[in-house]
Design a protein around this motif. Structure first.
Motif, mmCIF file in Angstrom:
data_model
loop_
_atom_site.group_PDB
_atom_site.id
_atom_site.type_symbol
_atom_site.label_atom_id
_atom_site.label_comp_id
_atom_site.label_asym_id
_atom_site.label_seq_id
_atom_site.Cartn_x
_atom_site.Cartn_y
_atom_site.Cartn_z
ATOM 1 N N SER A 89 0.660 -1.365 0.101
ATOM 2 C CA SER A 89 -0.191 -0.129 -0.006
ATOM 3 C C SER A 89 0.869 1.291 -0.099
ATOM 4 C CB SER A 89 -0.764 -0.072 1.104
ATOM 5 O OG SER A 89 -1.623 -1.003 1.148
ATOM 6 N N PHE A 90 2.132 1.238 0.368
ATOM 7 C CA PHE A 90 3.217 2.385 0.441
ATOM 8 C C PHE A 90 4.199 2.566 -0.311
ATOM 9 C CE2 PHE A 90 0.913 1.529 4.496
ATOM 10 C CZ PHE A 90 0.149 2.700 4.818
ATOM 11 N N THR A 170 -0.898 8.482 6.739
ATOM 12 C CA THR A 170 -2.033 7.681 7.232
ATOM 13 C C THR A 170 -2.332 8.426 8.567
ATOM 14 O OG1 THR A 170 -3.253 5.798 7.908
ATOM 15 C CG2 THR A 170 -0.809 5.727 7.701
ATOM 16 N N THR A 171 -3.204 9.281 8.890
ATOM 17 C CA THR A 171 -3.528 9.760 10.267
ATOM 18 C C THR A 171 -4.247 8.743 10.973
ATOM 19 O OG1 THR A 171 -3.580 12.109 9.331
ATOM 20 C CG2 THR A 171 -4.792 11.392 11.419
ATOM 21 N N GLY A 173 -4.065 5.462 10.715
ATOM 22 C CA GLY A 173 -2.944 4.432 11.033
ATOM 23 C C GLY A 173 -1.958 4.757 12.123
#
Length: 264
Positions: A89-90, A170-171, A173
């Protein structure tokens, strides 16, 4: 095992596990690193594994392995194709091997470097790119050295987790990781992390982190909190979380009373 005092102790713990131990897990990880990644001149284990070996030793590590490779992204992508690793995902790749899941990135494609928040000329710059100070450490597998900032071990010994680099992909996360780590490891939040939690742990954020905990964790417990306010008080105040554990009973396994080795 106690919190490591310096890089030399972390290096010894990592060296022992990766290169000397004869357990099946160690032998399998050696095989993965040697077969797929040792061809690169500059490759490091980053984040969770090294953090947990520094924090409590190998018994505290129950997670995947993250690698950063200081090589052209095209070469890392070629490796991914060769070994049938999948895009994660990153901006990196995920590889499933017997006993281990490995995520790996080219240094240039790690989020903070790619977005221009950190200028990375080599692996020693990577620790400046992590959201949490606790994750700002790496183990160079070719040079067998540990790299981190001058204040890294002070944070571990004081049990204070703080924001290392505020911009993040990702806040939710990072809010989830902050809450879970603080509670499970019985930490305090530093001033910047306190502000981040206050800004984001509203009722919507509360629902998001509970959902994340139920979805991602083998040991979810955040659903036991009744509201954002109750969870926030537990995160911000050790005395409050301990009084809650006493009130609700030990069967709820509230942090401060949990086993410290649960994965996060």
């Amino acid at each position: 095992m106690t919190v490591a005092a310096d890089v030399h102790i972390v290096k010894r713990r990592m060296d022992d596990y990766l290169w000397r131990e004869k357990t099946l897990a160690s032998r399998r990880l050696r095989h993965v690193l040697g077969t797929h990644f040792y061809k690169f001149e500059n490759v490091a284990i980053v984040g969770g594994m090294v953090r947990d070996f520094a924090r409590v030793g190998k018994t505290g590590f129950l997670s995947d392995v993250d690698l950063v490779v200081d090589a052209p992204p095209s070469e890392v992508a070629d490796l991914a194709r060769t070994i049938d690793a999948k895009a994660n995902s990153f901006g990196g790749f995920s590889l499933a091997e017997p006993g281990w899941n490995v995520d790996f990135w080219a240094l240039e494609t790690t989020w903070a470097v790619r977005e221009g928040h950190v200028r990375a000329r080599g692996l020693p710059d990577f620790p400046r790119s992590t959201f949490f100070n606790y994750d700002a450490i790496l183990y160079d597998i070719r040079k067998r050295r540990v790299l981190c900032g001058d204040t890294y071990f002070a944070g571990l010994h004081q049990k204070v987790m703080e924001i290392n680099l505020l911009p993040n992909p990702t806040t939710v996360g990072n809010l989830y990781r902050a809450v879970r780590r603080i509670l499970l490891w019985d930490l305090s939040a530093g001033p910047k992390l306190q502000a981040f939690i206050r800004d984001n742990l509203d009722e919507s954020g509360f629902r998001d982190v509970v959902k994340a905990d139920n979805r991602k964790s083998a040991t979810p417990f955040l659903y036991k909190y009744k509201s954002a306010q109750e969870l926030s008080q537990a995160v911000m105040c050790k005395e409050y979380r301990r009084s809650m554990a006493t009130y609700y009973g030990a069967q709820l396994s509230f942090p401060g009373f949990c086993h410290p080795q649960h994965p996060v």
